[in-house]
Design a protein around this motif. Structure first.
Motif, mmCIF file in Angstrom:
data_model
loop_
_atom_site.group_PDB
_atom_site.id
_atom_site.type_symbol
_atom_site.label_atom_id
_atom_site.label_comp_id
_atom_site.label_asym_id
_atom_site.label_seq_id
_atom_site.Cartn_x
_atom_site.Cartn_y
_atom_site.Cartn_z
ATOM 1 N N UNK A 106 0.840 -1.186 0.000
ATOM 2 C CA UNK A 106 0.000 0.000 0.000
ATOM 3 C C UNK A 106 0.882 1.244 0.000
ATOM 4 N N UNK A 107 0.665 2.214 -0.913
ATOM 5 C CA UNK A 107 1.513 3.414 -0.972
ATOM 6 C C UNK A 107 1.558 4.194 0.334
ATOM 7 N N UNK A 108 0.420 4.275 1.022
ATOM 8 C CA UNK A 108 0.380 5.004 2.293
ATOM 9 C C UNK A 108 1.282 4.326 3.317
ATOM 10 N N UNK A 109 1.213 2.994 3.383
ATOM 11 C CA UNK A 109 2.072 2.249 4.296
ATOM 12 C C UNK A 109 3.537 2.435 3.917
ATOM 13 N N UNK A 167 0.506 5.819 -7.437
ATOM 14 C CA UNK A 167 1.333 6.775 -6.693
ATOM 15 C C UNK A 167 1.823 7.921 -7.571
ATOM 16 N N UNK A 168 1.616 7.811 -8.880
ATOM 17 C CA UNK A 168 2.163 8.819 -9.792
ATOM 18 C C UNK A 168 1.573 10.203 -9.540
ATOM 19 N N UNK A 234 15.357 15.433 8.585
ATOM 20 C CA UNK A 234 15.343 14.129 7.921
ATOM 21 C C UNK A 234 13.943 13.739 7.467
ATOM 22 N N UNK A 235 12.928 14.083 8.266
ATOM 23 C CA UNK A 235 11.550 13.795 7.870
ATOM 24 C C UNK A 235 11.183 14.546 6.589
ATOM 25 N N UNK A 236 11.594 15.807 6.508
ATOM 26 C CA UNK A 236 11.300 16.584 5.306
ATOM 27 C C UNK A 236 12.073 16.050 4.107
ATOM 28 N N UNK A 237 13.275 15.543 4.351
ATOM 29 C CA UNK A 237 14.014 14.883 3.265
ATOM 30 C C UNK A 237 13.266 13.629 2.807
ATOM 31 N N UNK A 238 12.643 12.931 3.762
ATOM 32 C CA UNK A 238 11.835 11.770 3.415
ATOM 33 C C UNK A 238 10.667 12.151 2.529
ATOM 34 N N UNK A 239 9.997 13.265 2.858
ATOM 35 C CA UNK A 239 8.894 13.757 2.027
ATOM 36 C C UNK A 239 9.410 14.096 0.631
ATOM 37 N N UNK A 240 10.530 14.826 0.583
ATOM 38 C CA UNK A 240 11.111 15.185 -0.719
ATOM 39 C C UNK A 240 11.464 13.932 -1.519
ATOM 40 N N UNK A 241 11.928 12.903 -0.828
ATOM 41 C CA UNK A 241 12.340 11.677 -1.500
ATOM 42 C C UNK A 241 11.194 10.949 -2.175
ATOM 43 N N UNK A 242 10.082 10.747 -1.452
ATOM 44 C CA UNK A 242 8.989 10.007 -2.099
ATOM 45 C C UNK A 242 8.249 10.861 -3.130
ATOM 46 N N UNK A 243 8.247 12.189 -2.944
ATOM 47 C CA UNK A 243 7.669 13.054 -3.978
ATOM 48 C C UNK A 243 8.512 12.978 -5.248
ATOM 49 N N UNK A 244 9.835 12.999 -5.077
ATOM 50 C CA UNK A 244 10.733 12.925 -6.231
ATOM 51 C C UNK A 244 10.610 11.581 -6.933
#
Length: 339
Positions: A106-109, A167-168, A234-244
């Motif tokens: 699941x993308x959310x998971x 997820x696109x 690091x959390x914001x980097x995580x957000x940037x990572x999955x958005x990218x």
């Protein structure tokens, strides 16, 4: 009016002028840059290009918001690029081929798992700095090197593609005419601004960065504040990572390369001091759009990408040099007045 009163009034006017200049100088620079590219860049000044600029700066802006938290407590994070890459490849691995069993999670998971791992990375960076007194530059560089190795182990030095269509929309979708990455960036900026300007957490961050020892003596747990800043980054980097990853529909070990440089440049150009305790979301936004518009404008004018790197490097050196000079000059002035 006595001569003493006149001197006091002149001194007060100089202080106000200095504060006004410091606050709005970079905004004026941003306006002049826009004017320059409007004249020499074809179709620069258009609604379509404005949306393009916002999309281009969205992921860098998310990383820069994270960098801002570490800078405000008087530290730095040079592992932003590797953390973004880690988040991107882990998200891609979980969505495309988790554990190699061909089961799409699941993308959310997947997002939750990515953010948990990124938070743990932030804790590790923070503890390395506050518990060992290791320079933040060395601690985060060491973590960056380790993460780069982890990224290659996860990907086997190959891109992880075939992310599901579900997820696109995170990286490629629109709400009306506004791209989803821009909306995510705007939400993060609003939340960060609220935390820093209207909560006790923000006051603790500024107090720690302005004078760590004074904050500690007043009863503030400065170690916790500093570790928390690294966790947020690091959390914001995580957000940037999955958005990218969803924007590119893939994850590679080098996805976030040099993001820390762009994030740091955006912060310092906007006026966020590397010495800590100084800077606002307004400063961050100005810096982000200065870098974004320069990159976009040079691309429109057909300037080579390598020359763009040269320009950004010079801008970073100039911004940090000016900040260091201003702080040194201020200290000398205060010492002179004290005598």
């Amino acid at each position: 009016m006595s001569s003493q009163s006149v001197r006091a009034e002149n001194k007060n006017l100089r202080k106000k002028a200095s504060a006004f200049t410091k606050k709005y100088m970079m905004l004026l620079v941003l306006i002049l840059i826009c004017a320059f590219f409007s004249i020499f860049g074809k179709n620069f000044f258009s609604a379509a290009n404005a949306i393009t600029v916002c999309r281009q700066v969205s992921i860098i802006g998310i990383c820069a918001a994270g960098m801002m938290f570490t800078l405000l407590v008087g530290h730095i994070d040079l592992s932003i690029g590797a953390t973004v890459s880690f988040a991107a490849v882990l998200f891609a691995k979980l969505c495309a081929d988790p554990a190699g069993f061909g089961l799409a999670w699941n993308p959310v998971l997947s997002i939750v798992i990515v953010l948990i791992f990124c938070a743990l990375i932030g804790v590790i960076k923070g503890l390395l700095v506050v518990e060992t007194n290791m320079p933040a530059l060395i601690a985060t560089l060491a973590v960056s090197t380790a993460l780069e190795g982890v990224n290659y182990l996860i990907t086997d030095a190959k891109p992880i593609s075939k992310l599901p269509e579900s997820v696109a929309w995170i990286g490629q979708g629109y709400v009306g005419q506004i791209p989803m990455p821009v909306i995510i960036f705007a939400v993060i900026i609003l939340i960060s601004g609220f935390i820093l300007s209207s909560t006790y957490i923000g006051r603790y961050i500024y107090a720690t960065g302005s004078n760590t020892e004074a904050a500690r003596l007043s009863g503030l747990n400065v170690k916790f504040v500093k570790v928390s800043a690294y966790v947020v980054c690091s959390l914001l980097c995580g957000v940037a990572g999955f958005v990218l990853a969803t924007r590119l529909r893939s994850g590679t070990a080098t996805t976030g390369t040099q993001y820390q440089t762009k994030a740091l440049t955006s912060c310092t150009v906007g006026g966020i001091s590397m010495a800590g305790g100084e800077g606002t979301i307004y400063n961050l936004l100005v810096g982000i759009f200065i870098i974004g518009i320069i990159t976009n404008g040079m691309t429109i004018m057909g300037i080579n990408e390598y020359w763009q790197d040269v320009v950004q490097g010079c801008i970073l050196a100039a911004a940090v040099g000016i900040d260091a000079y201003q702080r040194t000059h201020t200290k000398k002035t205060l010492r002179a007045n004290a005598k």
